[in-house]
Write a protein that holds these residues in place. Structure first.
Motif, short mmCIF file in Angstrom:
data_model
loop_
_atom_site.label_atom_id
_atom_site.label_comp_id
_atom_site.label_asym_id
_atom_site.label_seq_id
_atom_site.Cartn_x
_atom_site.Cartn_y
_atom_site.Cartn_z
N ALA A 93 0.83 -1.21 0.00
CA ALA A 93 0.00 0.00 0.00
C ALA A 93 0.86 1.26 0.00
O ALA A 93 0.61 2.20 -0.77
CB ALA A 93 -0.93 -0.01 1.21
N TRP A 94 1.86 1.27 0.84
CA TRP A 94 2.74 2.44 0.93
C TRP A 94 3.52 2.66 -0.36
O TRP A 94 3.55 3.77 -0.89
CB TRP A 94 3.70 2.26 2.11
CG TRP A 94 4.77 3.30 2.16
CD1 TRP A 94 4.65 4.59 2.57
CD2 TRP A 94 6.13 3.14 1.75
NE1 TRP A 94 5.86 5.24 2.44
CE2 TRP A 94 6.78 4.37 1.94
CE3 TRP A 94 6.86 2.07 1.24
CZ2 TRP A 94 8.13 4.56 1.64
CZ3 TRP A 94 8.20 2.25 0.95
CH2 TRP A 94 8.82 3.49 1.16
N TRP A 95 4.15 1.62 -0.90
CA TRP A 95 5.01 1.77 -2.07
C TRP A 95 4.23 2.22 -3.31
O TRP A 95 4.70 3.08 -4.06
CB TRP A 95 5.75 0.46 -2.35
CG TRP A 95 6.69 0.58 -3.50
CD1 TRP A 95 6.50 0.11 -4.77
CD2 TRP A 95 7.96 1.23 -3.52
NE1 TRP A 95 7.56 0.43 -5.56
CE2 TRP A 95 8.49 1.12 -4.82
CE3 TRP A 95 8.70 1.91 -2.56
CZ2 TRP A 95 9.71 1.65 -5.19
CZ3 TRP A 95 9.93 2.44 -2.92
CH2 TRP A 95 10.43 2.31 -4.22
N LEU A 96 3.07 1.65 -3.52
CA LEU A 96 2.29 1.99 -4.72
C LEU A 96 1.32 3.14 -4.47
O LEU A 96 0.58 3.53 -5.37
CB LEU A 96 1.53 0.75 -5.21
CG LEU A 96 2.40 -0.40 -5.71
CD1 LEU A 96 1.53 -1.58 -6.11
CD2 LEU A 96 3.29 0.04 -6.87
N LEU A 100 -5.33 0.32 1.55
CA LEU A 100 -5.12 -1.04 2.05
C LEU A 100 -6.03 -2.05 1.35
O LEU A 100 -5.61 -3.19 1.12
CB LEU A 100 -5.34 -1.10 3.56
CG LEU A 100 -4.22 -0.51 4.42
CD1 LEU A 100 -4.61 -0.51 5.89
CD2 LEU A 100 -2.92 -1.26 4.22
N VAL A 101 -7.23 -1.64 0.98
CA VAL A 101 -8.14 -2.57 0.30
C VAL A 101 -7.60 -2.92 -1.08
O VAL A 101 -7.55 -4.10 -1.47
CB VAL A 101 -9.57 -1.99 0.21
CG1 VAL A 101 -10.47 -2.87 -0.65
CG2 VAL A 101 -10.16 -1.83 1.61
N GLU A 102 -7.18 -1.91 -1.83
CA GLU A 102 -6.60 -2.16 -3.15
C GLU A 102 -5.31 -2.98 -3.02
O GLU A 102 -5.06 -3.90 -3.80
CB GLU A 102 -6.32 -0.85 -3.88
CG GLU A 102 -5.88 -1.04 -5.32
CD GLU A 102 -5.63 0.27 -6.05
OE1 GLU A 102 -5.13 0.22 -7.18
OE2 GLU A 102 -5.94 1.36 -5.50
N ALA A 103 -4.50 -2.65 -2.01
CA ALA A 103 -3.27 -3.41 -1.77
C ALA A 103 -3.59 -4.85 -1.41
O ALA A 103 -2.88 -5.78 -1.83
CB ALA A 103 -2.45 -2.76 -0.66
#
Length: 139
Positions: A93-96, A100-103
């Motif tokens: 989530a952080w990198w992209l 959090l849901v999409e991650a």
């Protein structure tokens, strides 16, 4: 019980082949730049290699045989992927720069791919090692 050398060989081969498959596929499917996906994938692969070494060594002590049932293979692969998912979700989530849901969905896609990949790879690796060890004993 497998040696540390065998586990290291297993880990490096598993991750290298997995990266060769997952980086271009993930970039094409998500629309994220292959460079960003590549850096993330290499970082995740590094974490996965450490976790792989720890998890498979633990699993070897719980199931100390090379001839594992399909259910044992599913437990081995599933336990590995679930542990990795829990550890990597915030990083993805952080990198992209996604929620959090999409991650989670992206990480779940990785997990499903690697779950199937691990079943095939681990079975093939064990068969090859079994043949190799049998040949060495016959010498």
């Amino acid at each position: 019980m497998r040696s540390w050398r065998e586990r290291l060989t297993h880990m490096v081969l598993f991750e290298a082949l997995g990266l060769a498959i997952v980086i271009p596929a993930s970039s094409a499917l998500t629309g994220h730049d292959s460079g960003a996906i590549g850096v993330l994938a290499v970082g995740l692969a590094s974490a996965a290699m450490l976790w792989n070494l720890i998890w498979n060594r633990l699993f070897d002590s719980w199931v100390p045989t090379r001839r594992r049932s399909v259910w044992q293979r599913i437990a081995q692969a599933g336990g590995f992927e679930l542990g990795l998912l829990i550890m990597t979700l915030p990083v993805v989530a952080w990198w992209l720069q996604i929620g959090l849901v999409e991650a989670f969905w992206l990480d779940l896609g990785f997990m499903l791919f690697f779950l199937c990949y691990a079943l095939v790879f681990n079975t093939a690796f064990d068969r090859i090692m079994h043949r190799r060890l049998t040949q060495e004993r016959c010498r």
